[in-house]
Each structure stands twice: as C-alpha cells, then as structure tokens.
Design a protein around this motif. Structure first.
Motif, PDB file in Angstrom:
ATOM      1  N   ARG A  79     -30.251  66.107 -31.073  1.00  8.14           N
ATOM      2  CA  ARG A  79     -29.300  65.043 -30.743  1.00  8.14           C
ATOM      3  C   ARG A  79     -28.286  65.460 -29.685  1.00  8.14           C
ATOM      4  NH1 ARG A  79     -25.010  62.840 -32.072  1.00  8.14           N
ATOM      5  NH2 ARG A  79     -24.914  60.636 -31.534  1.00  8.14           N
ATOM      6  N   GLU A  80     -28.665  66.426 -28.837  1.00  9.08           N
ATOM      7  CA  GLU A  80     -27.803  66.749 -27.714  1.00  9.08           C
ATOM      8  C   GLU A  80     -27.718  65.525 -26.797  1.00  9.08           C
ATOM      9  OE1 GLU A  80     -30.447  70.297 -28.737  1.00  9.08           O
ATOM     10  OE2 GLU A  80     -30.698  68.150 -28.359  1.00  9.08           O
ATOM     11  N   GLN A  81     -26.557  65.328 -26.187  1.00  4.75           N
ATOM     12  CA  GLN A  81     -26.396  64.133 -25.360  1.00  4.75           C
ATOM     13  C   GLN A  81     -27.280  64.203 -24.113  1.00  4.75           C
ATOM     14  OE1 GLN A  81     -22.749  63.623 -23.313  1.00  4.75           O
ATOM     15  NE2 GLN A  81     -23.186  61.518 -22.720  1.00  4.75           N
ATOM     16  N   ARG A  82     -27.453  65.376 -23.554  1.00  5.01           N
ATOM     17  CA  ARG A  82     -28.231  65.518 -22.329  1.00  5.01           C
ATOM     18  C   ARG A  82     -29.728  65.575 -22.650  1.00  5.01           C
ATOM     19  NH1 ARG A  82     -23.730  63.978 -21.382  1.00  5.01           N
ATOM     20  NH2 ARG A  82     -22.072  65.332 -20.633  1.00  5.01           N
ATOM     21  N   PHE A  83     -30.536  65.162 -21.714  1.00  4.63           N
ATOM     22  CA  PHE A  83     -31.978  65.232 -21.908  1.00  4.63           C
ATOM     23  C   PHE A  83     -32.657  65.422 -20.557  1.00  4.63           C
ATOM     24  CE2 PHE A  83     -30.816  60.856 -21.357  1.00  4.63           C
ATOM     25  CZ  PHE A  83     -31.824  60.275 -20.606  1.00  4.63           C
ATOM     26  N   TYR A  84     -33.896  65.895 -20.618  1.00  4.24           N
ATOM     27  CA  TYR A  84     -34.661  66.191 -19.408  1.00  4.24           C
ATOM     28  C   TYR A  84     -35.073  64.892 -18.723  1.00  4.24           C
ATOM     29  CZ  TYR A  84     -38.685  67.668 -16.563  1.00  4.24           C
ATOM     30  OH  TYR A  84     -39.568  67.882 -15.550  1.00  4.24           O
ATOM     31  N   VAL A  85     -34.773  64.777 -17.437  1.00  2.00           N
ATOM     32  CA  VAL A  85     -35.204  63.635 -16.633  1.00  2.00           C
ATOM     33  C   VAL A  85     -36.067  64.177 -15.499  1.00  2.00           C
ATOM     34  CG1 VAL A  85     -34.498  61.697 -15.203  1.00  2.00           C
ATOM     35  CG2 VAL A  85     -33.135  62.322 -17.203  1.00  2.00           C
ATOM     36  N   TYR A 144     -28.626  54.674 -25.563  1.00  5.64           N
ATOM     37  CA  TYR A 144     -29.782  55.307 -26.187  1.00  5.64           C
ATOM     38  C   TYR A 144     -30.109  56.553 -25.381  1.00  5.64           C
ATOM     39  CZ  TYR A 144     -34.208  55.485 -28.767  1.00  5.64           C
ATOM     40  OH  TYR A 144     -35.227  55.859 -29.588  1.00  5.64           O
ATOM     41  N   SER A 145     -31.193  57.211 -25.718  1.00  4.64           N
ATOM     42  CA  SER A 145     -31.688  58.366 -24.971  1.00  4.64           C
ATOM     43  C   SER A 145     -33.055  58.014 -24.405  1.00  4.64           C
ATOM     44  CB  SER A 145     -31.804  59.587 -25.886  1.00  4.64           C
ATOM     45  OG  SER A 145     -32.448  60.636 -25.230  1.00  4.64           O
ATOM     46  N   PHE A 146     -33.220  58.180 -23.107  1.00  5.71           N
ATOM     47  CA  PHE A 146     -34.430  57.709 -22.443  1.00  5.71           C
ATOM     48  C   PHE A 146     -35.351  58.881 -22.132  1.00  5.71           C
ATOM     49  CE2 PHE A 146     -30.993  54.725 -21.889  1.00  5.71           C
ATOM     50  CZ  PHE A 146     -31.574  53.552 -22.354  1.00  5.71           C
TER      51      PHE A 146
END
Length: 818
Positions: A56-62, A146-148
C-alpha cells in the motif's frame, strides 16, 4: 467441433521494460548475444501486477512490462477458431504470436479476445504481450482516487471453437415478463460463420435447474452468409419460476447450441436469474414487487500484498465478507470489475452496481498524471477519449449482461471534477453514454455515480449522491441512492461505532438506499486516502465491521484481543487445497498467542516462509508481516499463498522469541517437470507524482459540512465557484461553523475566504490534518478585513479547513484552498 476453453495462467515469464524486438525472440534464446536479454526475465504466474509485493505504498511503477509464454496447439485444432481471452490488462497492450502482431487493446478494466487462428501452428507457439500503464490523455480514466498499477492482472484463457460458432459472450438472456406463476425468457444468440460459403444453422436452447430441464426454447433456422454473423432470437417460458433474491439467489442455466445439417458445431452455457426490479422517485427500490431498502458498500479490487492481481478465490472471499455483514448491495467502484465478481454476487446473493470509469478526483487538476481533469482539456484528445469510454461500456455490458445481481449500469464517478471550461462537454458525453447504455441494454436503468455537483444528477435514470450530496438533495424527485457515505478512517482496529455524516442515518422513503465508503482499505495515488475500510487492506475485519454486523444481523462482536506477552505463533487457513491454474489460493492467518493459547496484542514482526513446495507469496518464497507496513496489528496478520506447481506446501511462521508454527496445504493440478524458477525482484523505483503544480482550489466542489444552513443556502455553495449564491447558517447563535473537506491530506499554504457580506463579527480560520483535531490559523476582527481575504502561511498538513464564528455567523460565498 465443440469448444474448449482452458486457463493459461501458469508458466509465464516477465520482465520490466519495453524490450523492443523481444517479441521475435524465443523464450530460451540459443544465440549468445540474446543471453543478456534473457537474464532480465523471471518466472511468474497470472494474475500478476507490476507492483509486487504491494504494501500500500503511495508510489507505484509507471512504465512497461513484458510477458511471454509457450502455448501448445494440438494438431486437431488447426483450421479452427483459436483465441486468447484476457479478462483485464492495465491498461494498454500489444499481443504477438510467433513474432507476429495479432492484436492490441486499450482500456484497463474490460475483457477482450485476440484471434490467433492464422498465427499459430501445431505444437509450440510463443506468445508475447507488451503492457504499459502510462497515463494517457486520450484514454479513460484520466483521474481517480486509486492506484493505476500495470499488468495482466486478471485471468487469461485459450479458447478453441468451430468456425461456425456462438460468438464470444454471444448469448444474452432477458426475462421480459416475470410473475410467480410464469416468466418469459428471451435469448439473443449471436452466431458467427467464418466459412467461405453460406451455412444454414439450427439454433436451439434449453433452460435447466440443477438436475432437470425446465424449458426448451423452440429452435430457429437461419442462413448466415459467408464470413459474417447474425443474431438469432429465441423465446420460451419457465413455469412457476424461483425468483432470484438476496435471500434466495436462485439461478437457472441456459445452454444454446448451433447445428449444421444435424451436426452440432458449438454449444455455450450462461447462468441467469429471473427477477424484476424498479427504482422509484418516491418509494425507493423494489425487487420482485417487494420493497427492499438497499444498504451496501463500495468495493475496490486491490488487496494487501497482491495489489490488483487477486484470484477468483479472493473475489469469493470479498463478496462473502460483505454478505456476512448483512448488506445487500455492492457498488463496483469505479470501473468494471472481473466478470467473476458479478458471478459471485449472483451466487451469494448481493445486488451489484456495475460502473464505468469516467472518473474524476478533483484537487490540483494537473495534466500528465491521474490528478487531471476527468474530461480532456485539449480538443485533440477528445475523440479518442470519448471512444475509449464507448468501447469500454460496450465491453462491460456484453460481458456482464446476464448477471441477475446487476441492477444498474453506472456511467462513472464524480466526472464533475472536470475543468470548468469543458464541463459542458463532460455532461454531453455523460448523456451520450447514458443513451448508449439504454440502447445496449433496455432492461436496466442507467445511473450517474457521484452526481452531487454541476447538474450531473439529472443526466441518468438514477442519481448517485456522494458525501454531502446526501443532505444537499432532499427528495430530488428522481430515483436516487447515496452512492458514498463515510464513517470510519485510519489504520489498525479502529473505533467500534461508526459515525455517520450528512444525515444518512435517516432512511427516507424516497431514497432507494445507501452505500458505505468503503468495504476494504485500498491503495491510492492520493496521500492518506484509502483508509476508510471496514476491513483493512489485508481483508482483516476492523472493529467497525463488527459494529455493522451487529446492527444488521444482530451478531454480537467477538472479544477483542488485549495487550499481553506472546510466547508462540499459531497458523490457520481458509482451505486445505490450492488449484494450480491461478484461480485459487490459500489465505493464511498468523496469530501471536500467550501461554493459554489466547491471541494477544503483541505486534512483533512475523516472517512466513515456504519451506517445502513451490508456493509463492507476492514477495516470493517468504514475506514479513509487520506493524511498520500495517500488515500486522492486534496480534495477527494475514496473507494469501498461491502455487502454480502441484504438491505439498509447508509454510513456517517465525518471530523473535516466539515458538514457530507450521501449516500444510496441498496444491492440486496437472503434474509438471521440476525446473529452477527465478522469482522477480520488487518493482523498480518510480518518480514522484506531480505535486503543487495545480492552480485549482483543493476545496473546489468538495464536500462541505456545516453546523446549520438555511434552505437554498447550503454549505456546498461555498465550494462551488461562481455558483451565484452562498452559505448562510440557519441560526444566528455563537458557535456556528462551516468546514470544507479536502478529502485527502495536503500540504496547504494559502486560503482565500470570500464573504457575501462585510464581516461584522469575529471569525476564525482553523485547519485539521486528521479531520478530528483543529488548529487555529487566523482570527479575523469586525471591520478589519475586506469581503475577500487571502491568507498566506508556511505549509501545514490539512485535510479540512473550518471557518468558525464565536459570536454570530457571517454569510460566506466561497472558500478556496491551495
């Protein structure tokens, strides 16, 4: 030939990056120059997300990720229709077979097929899929809380069928007339003729209950031209039908068949239910002629550890948790969910609000990331964006239309969070999508979710009001639902009693029901968002979950664990066996227990390790659950284990100073030759999302709460730019206030207050980071300030801004926050 369909979720390899040219390389390259390329590839199974493990980290791989797999084609299949079915890829993908491009799809939430008939050969075939989750101004959603995360995050299947066949999801079933003595059933069967000559087909269907046939729909003969398709309409009736209802979720099964000259060429089945329903403007919701008060929750699909990549077993558990609460409806927020989700709602008895992803978030309104205007701000982006939603709506309706649980198609959520200069275009598109949904399925009403601003509530058949919409729209004269209301927030166990806002505790006869935000914690691009769940990200019930269950079902809460000193660990699981096709898992719970075997609040980190077998956690062979990642609290934690290889799976739990524990599960499936498997590392680091670049007020069109308000002078006027009206307290007593909810925590440094009258009394500006405790920022004195006040100050965290009046309230035209 009768069709064959099988999952191909196992035995994929994956690599981060775009890998140009890799679609033409074999999976185990014999050429030395390709060896370096192959070293980047890892063994994975589907469903899969770019972001594993997901804590649930706010950042994600794009960026990009690539997948490949060998698919074996039996010799007898050649010459038939052969396709790959993808149930969800976020969000754009290219598919290659044996180095040849065979298909492309854009849109992250809807199923699609890729015809590979002419690209495959008998024997081994190499499938390569390049996926990206890049923000695209021409592809919905452009924004959302949300997280995309990217990836092939739902099931993939191989389908083989005759060249004369029923099309993919080609059976539509409706029940035009429903009564307790008799119900008519209409089936639309779309037949495909891929032959180079016309064929005369006989199309028939039977309806069955478990163990018996209850009706046969008279067959229809039709001639279909070469390389074309036709829709064949069948009709019949079921006597004394068992009506589908949450208390009795009875389903029938319709089997349609296609024959040519007496030889069966194809057959498909679909489950359906017989029921009638109605949303009314004055009396609420009716199911099978009886009033039913709707009370439910919003559900996002991502989950602890695995992110968006949940199995069908995890979906089954999610629906079961909502059913266990005593609720009767789920809103699929805010995108089309896995078709299996609706199937489980059918089976377990929950109504379902199926939603399209025309989605806004508000706030900074920054192009280039999912904080943007819901509708494009550049004219060149409009045609492709609009078509992406039309395409997704068609795909959602086609693949979900036979589910009796679905009682509305929703066009989206809070699309009013579009730039003011394009708001008329956003409303026009919403209206067009409403009309398209009615055309695709005349049997269901169309909702507009999150329609509490800018007149969006008048664009569909049902208005879904979020937040303060519950109090702004009293008896609106149209069918309506509170599509979101809040009551809990935070990590860990939370408070037992839920505190409702905006008057949702009153069940008005004109309101069809209310839907809580939300069932489970979720991952979001917005700081501090996603923590309103009745259960946490790992699907562990929090205390308010038990409050709802007691309120709705009369079940007393369990005894909550108390602080203590643990001496040992205890493991338990929901099942003993795991299918190896990627559809199932085992949910493992670990508890810290004292000398009596009672769970105690002793939150030492616990590591789970696969010590026998080839099971995997989202992090690989082991995972650590800890308070720091909020994956362990209250003396317990939970995670799901999968295996794509059959055999015994032995899991051991260890923690400092505690007696370990073990658990055994059996993975069941097709035997495989043992081989070394390379598990992927965590996702690469990513750049920070844009922050502080927007020029839009963070309070614009957000919810507002007030101490009181005169009719027509509600608090929402104060966050609606250019509304032409203002907030006025209903009382003139000391202590009145108005609070603008930013909904997410921000670092704010500027507040503007526009009064509708010259301040004749003291007033104060206060901010709150947690929505509970307010800190003073500024005190205004009578006559000391003009109608418009600008306050600049060192940045401070805030999720709410309150204007308070210690003596007498002052009318306020607008509150702006930056």
């Amino acid at each position: 030939m009768i069709r064959e369909q099988r999952f191909i979720n196992d035995d994929w390899t994956f690599a981060y990056g775009e890998h140009p040219g890799a679609e033409s390389e074999p999976p185990h390259p014999p050429r030395p120059e390709a060896a370096r390329h192959d070293a980047a590839w890892y063994d994975i199974g589907l469903p899969h997300s770019f972001d594993l493990p997901d804590f649930r980290e706010q950042r994600f791989y794009v960026g990009h990720g690539c997948y490949r797999r060998t698919v074996t084609i039996n010799p007898e299949w050649t010459g038939q229709w052969i396709a790959l079915e993808f149930l969800g890829v976020f969000q754009a993908c290219e598919v290659f077979v044996n180095g040849r491009p065979v298909g492309r799809h854009e849109g992250g939430y809807t199923p699609f097929t890729v015809d590979i008939s002419d690209a495959v050969v008998a024997g081994a075939n190499e499938v390569f899929v390049r996926v990206d989750n890049l923000w695209n101004p021409r592809l919905a959603p452009r924004a959302g809380d949300y997280s995309f995360a990217g990836g092939i995050y739902r099931d993939v299947s191989l389908i083989v069928a005759d060249r004369v066949r029923i099309d993919w999801y080609g059976i539509g079933v409706t029940t035009p007339d429903v009564g307790r003595e008799r119900a008519t059933v209409a089936a639309s069967v779309e037949v495909v003729n891929d032959e180079p000559h016309p064929v005369q087909v006989d199309v028939a269907a039977v309806i069955a209950d478990p163990g018996r046939t209850v009706a046969a729909l008279p067959p229809v003969t039709r001639t279909i031209p070469a390389r074309s398709r036709a829709v064949v309409e069948l009709e019949g009736a079921v006597a004394r039908p068992i009506l589908w209802h949450p208390d009795q979720p009875h389903r029938y099964r319709l089997t349609a068949s296609v024959s040519v000259e007496g030889t069966a060429r194809d057959s498909q089945q679909t489950a359906f239910g017989i029921r009638s329903f109605e949303f009314t403007a004055d009396r609420g919701f009716f199911l099978n002629g009886e009033h039913l008060d709707l009370h439910g929750v919003n559900v996002h699909q991502n989950r602890g550890g695995w992110g968006d990549a949940g199995t069908r077993a995890s979906i089954r558990r999610d629906v079961a948790m909502v059913k266990d609460l005593g609720m009767n409806i789920i809103r699929g927020s805010h995108y089309p969910h896995h078709p299996f989700f609706a199937e489980e709602c059918d089976r377990q008895g929950l109504l379902f609000w199926s939603e399209l992803h025309f989605w806004g978030i508000g706030g900074e309104d920054v192009e280039g990331y999912w904080f943007a205007s819901a509708y494009p701000v550049e004219e060149a982006d409009e045609p492709a964006f609009e078509e992406s939603l039309r395409r997704a709506l068609r795909e959602m309706v086609r693949t979900h239309r036979n589910h009796p649980s679905i009682v509305t198609w929703s066009i989206g959520n809070e699309a009013f969070f579009s730039d003011d200069k394009v708001i008329d275009k956003a409303k026009r598109l919403t209206g067009e999508l409403v009309e398209l949904a009615r055309e695709l399925d005349p049997t269901r009403p169309v909702a507009v979710g999150g329609a509490q601003r800018k007149g969006f509530d008048r664009l569909g058949d049902i208005a879904g009001y979020n937040g303060d919409g519950a109090e702004l729209f009293h008896d609106p004269g149209i069918p309506n639902v509170v599509s979101e209301y809040h009551g809990v927030r935070g990590q860990g166990p939370g408070e037992y009693e839920v505190e409702w806002e905006h008057g949702v505790e009153v069940d008005y006869p004109w309101r069809s029901g209310k839907i809580f935000w939300c069932a489970f914690h979720y991952k979001s691009i917005a700081d501090g968002a996603g923590l309103q769940g009745l259960a946490d990200y790992w699907r562990r019930p929090r205390r308010p979950y038990h409050w709802y269950r007691e309120r709705l079902r009369g079940i007393a809460p369990p005894e909550f664990p108390k602080p203590g000193w643990a001496v040992a660990l205890r493991l338990s699981s929901d099942v003993d066996t795991i299918p190896t096709d990627g559809t199932g898992d085992v949910r493992i719970e670990v508890e810290l227990v004292d000398t009596r075997g009672v769970r105690v609040v002793d939150d030492r980190a616990v590591t789970l390790t696969v010590v026998e077998g080839e099971g995997v956690f989202p992090s690989g062979r082991s995972i650590t659950l800890a308070p720091e990642t909020h994956s362990l609290w209250g003396g317990a934690g939970a995670i799901e284990l999968r295996s794509y290889v059959p055999g015994v799976q032995r899991i051991r739990a260890t923690a400092d100073g505690l007696v370990p524990a073990e658990l055994v599960a059996e993975a069941v499936g097709e035997r495989k030759a043992p081989r070394a498997r390379r598990l992927p590392p965590p996702a690469p680091s990513v750049a920070e999302p844009p922050r502080g670049q927007g020029k839009t007020s963070l309070a614009a069109y957000r919810p507002v709460s007030v101490s009181s308000a005169e009719p027509r002078f509600e608090g929402g006027n104060a966050t609606s730019s250019g509304s032409g009206t203002f907030w006025r307290a209903a009382n003139r007593d000391p202590g009145e206030w108005i609070t603008a909810h930013l909904e997410f925590p921000y670092e704010i440094s500027r507040i503007e207050v526009v009064f509708a009258e010259a301040p004749a009394h003291p007033w104060a500006v206060e901010t709150s980071a947690d929505g509970q405790r307010f800190e003073p920022l500024h005190r205004g004195e009578p006559g000391a300030d003009s109608l418009s006040v600008h306050l600049d100050f060192p940045a401070r965290p805030a999720s709410r801004v309150r204007i308070a009046f210690p003596q007498q309230p002052i009318d306020i035209e607008e509150i702006r926050v930056y």
